[in-house]
Design a protein around this motif. Sequence first.
Motif, mmCIF file in Angstrom:
data_model
loop_
_atom_site.group_PDB
_atom_site.id
_atom_site.type_symbol
_atom_site.label_atom_id
_atom_site.label_comp_id
_atom_site.label_asym_id
_atom_site.label_seq_id
_atom_site.Cartn_x
_atom_site.Cartn_y
_atom_site.Cartn_z
ATOM 1 N N ALA A 101 75.471 180.404 87.458
ATOM 2 C CA ALA A 101 74.175 180.262 88.117
ATOM 3 C C ALA A 101 74.294 180.166 89.624
ATOM 4 O O ALA A 101 73.317 180.400 90.351
ATOM 5 N N ILE A 139 77.443 177.859 82.456
ATOM 6 C CA ILE A 139 76.104 177.640 83.019
ATOM 7 C C ILE A 139 76.160 177.411 84.524
ATOM 8 O O ILE A 139 75.542 178.147 85.303
ATOM 9 N N MET A 168 70.395 171.135 77.090
ATOM 10 C CA MET A 168 70.421 171.896 75.845
ATOM 11 C C MET A 168 71.854 172.172 75.410
ATOM 12 O O MET A 168 72.189 172.062 74.212
ATOM 13 N N ALA A 169 72.721 172.531 76.371
ATOM 14 C CA ALA A 169 74.119 172.784 76.026
ATOM 15 C C ALA A 169 74.786 171.523 75.499
ATOM 16 O O ALA A 169 75.593 171.573 74.556
ATOM 17 N N THR A 211 71.666 172.997 89.675
ATOM 18 C CA THR A 211 71.609 173.883 88.512
ATOM 19 C C THR A 211 70.591 173.354 87.513
ATOM 20 O O THR A 211 70.414 172.140 87.357
ATOM 21 N N ASP A 212 69.940 174.272 86.823
ATOM 22 C CA ASP A 212 68.883 173.937 85.868
ATOM 23 C C ASP A 212 69.329 172.829 84.919
ATOM 24 O O ASP A 212 70.197 173.028 84.068
ATOM 25 N N GLU A 213 68.724 171.661 85.068
ATOM 26 C CA GLU A 213 69.100 170.510 84.253
ATOM 27 C C GLU A 213 68.726 170.707 82.790
ATOM 28 O O GLU A 213 69.422 170.216 81.880
ATOM 29 N N GLY A 214 67.649 171.452 82.543
ATOM 30 C CA GLY A 214 67.240 171.706 81.159
ATOM 31 C C GLY A 214 68.283 172.490 80.386
ATOM 32 O O GLY A 214 68.576 172.182 79.220
ATOM 33 N N ALA A 215 68.859 173.505 81.028
ATOM 34 C CA ALA A 215 69.894 174.298 80.366
ATOM 35 C C ALA A 215 71.135 173.451 80.091
ATOM 36 O O ALA A 215 71.780 173.595 79.040
#
Length: 272
Positions: free
Chosen positions: A192, A188, A173-174, A166-170
Motif C-alpha cells: 500500500a 498489506i 480483517m487480516a 495504512t488502512d486500519e480496516g484491512a
Amino acid sequence: MKHSSRPALSPERTLYLKQNKRLARRISLCRWGALVFFLLAWEGAARLGWINSFIFSQPSRILRTYRTMFQEDLLYHIQVTVGETLAGFLLGAAAGVLLAILLWWNEFVSKVSEPYLVVLNSLPKIALGPVIIIIAGAGTKAIVFMALAISLVVTVLEMLSGFRDTDEGAIRMARTFGATKRQIFTKIVFPANIPTLFDSLKVNIGLSLVGVIAGEFLVSRAGLGYLIVYGGQVFKMDLVMGSVIILAVTAALLYEAVALMQHLVGRRFGMR
C-alpha cells in the motif's frame, strides 16, 4: 471479419481528451517560451549594459565556456557528481526504508526515537561537515556520507508515516483471519505504500544532490560543486554560471529518471 476489442469513445470523452491534449501543448509551449524569453532577456540585458556581464555572465559567454570545458574534463566532473549522488541516494533510500520498517515493527522504539528523528531532520547537515570529514576522511566517502545523512531521516519519517496511515480496516480483517505481523506487513502495509516510497525517492534524489554539492564545496577536487567553488575563487563567473546550469539540468534528469521508474513499476503492478 475482425472486430476491434476497444469500445468506441463517446463524443464527450473524445472532446475531453482533445481538450487535455490542447492544454498539455499549451503548457509545454509556455514552459519553453518562458525559458527562451529568459535567455534572450538575459543576453540582451548583458549586451545593453543593464546588468554586469562579469558578475552575472550571459548565455553567449557560457556557451563559449562550455566549448572549452568539453575539450577538457567537464564530462568527468559530471560523472563524479552523478556517481556520488546515486551512491548517497541508494544508500539513504535502502537504510531509510529498513529503519522505517524497524520502527513500525516495534512501537516502543518508535515512540522513543521519534523526537530525535524530528530534531535530526531539522538540523542543518552542513553543520556536521567537519565531523563527517573527520569520521569518513576528506574524500568521496565524506561526500557520500553527507548525501546519506541528508536523505536518510527524510526517508525514515515519510515511510514510517505511510506505514502508520495504512488502512486500519484491512489490517484488522487480516488479524481476524490469523495473519501474522510479517504477513500483514508484506501483503498489506508495504504494497500500500509503494506510491509513498516513490514520492520519498523523488524528494530524496534532490536532497542527495544537495548533500553531494555541499560535500564537494568542502573537500572535493572534482565534481560540479568543485567547479563552482573553483570558478568563484579565480573570478571565472562564466564557469560558475555554466556549472550551475548543468547542475540544474542534472537535477531535472535525475528526478525524471525516478519518475520514469515509478511509471514502469506502476504499469507492471497495475498501480496508478
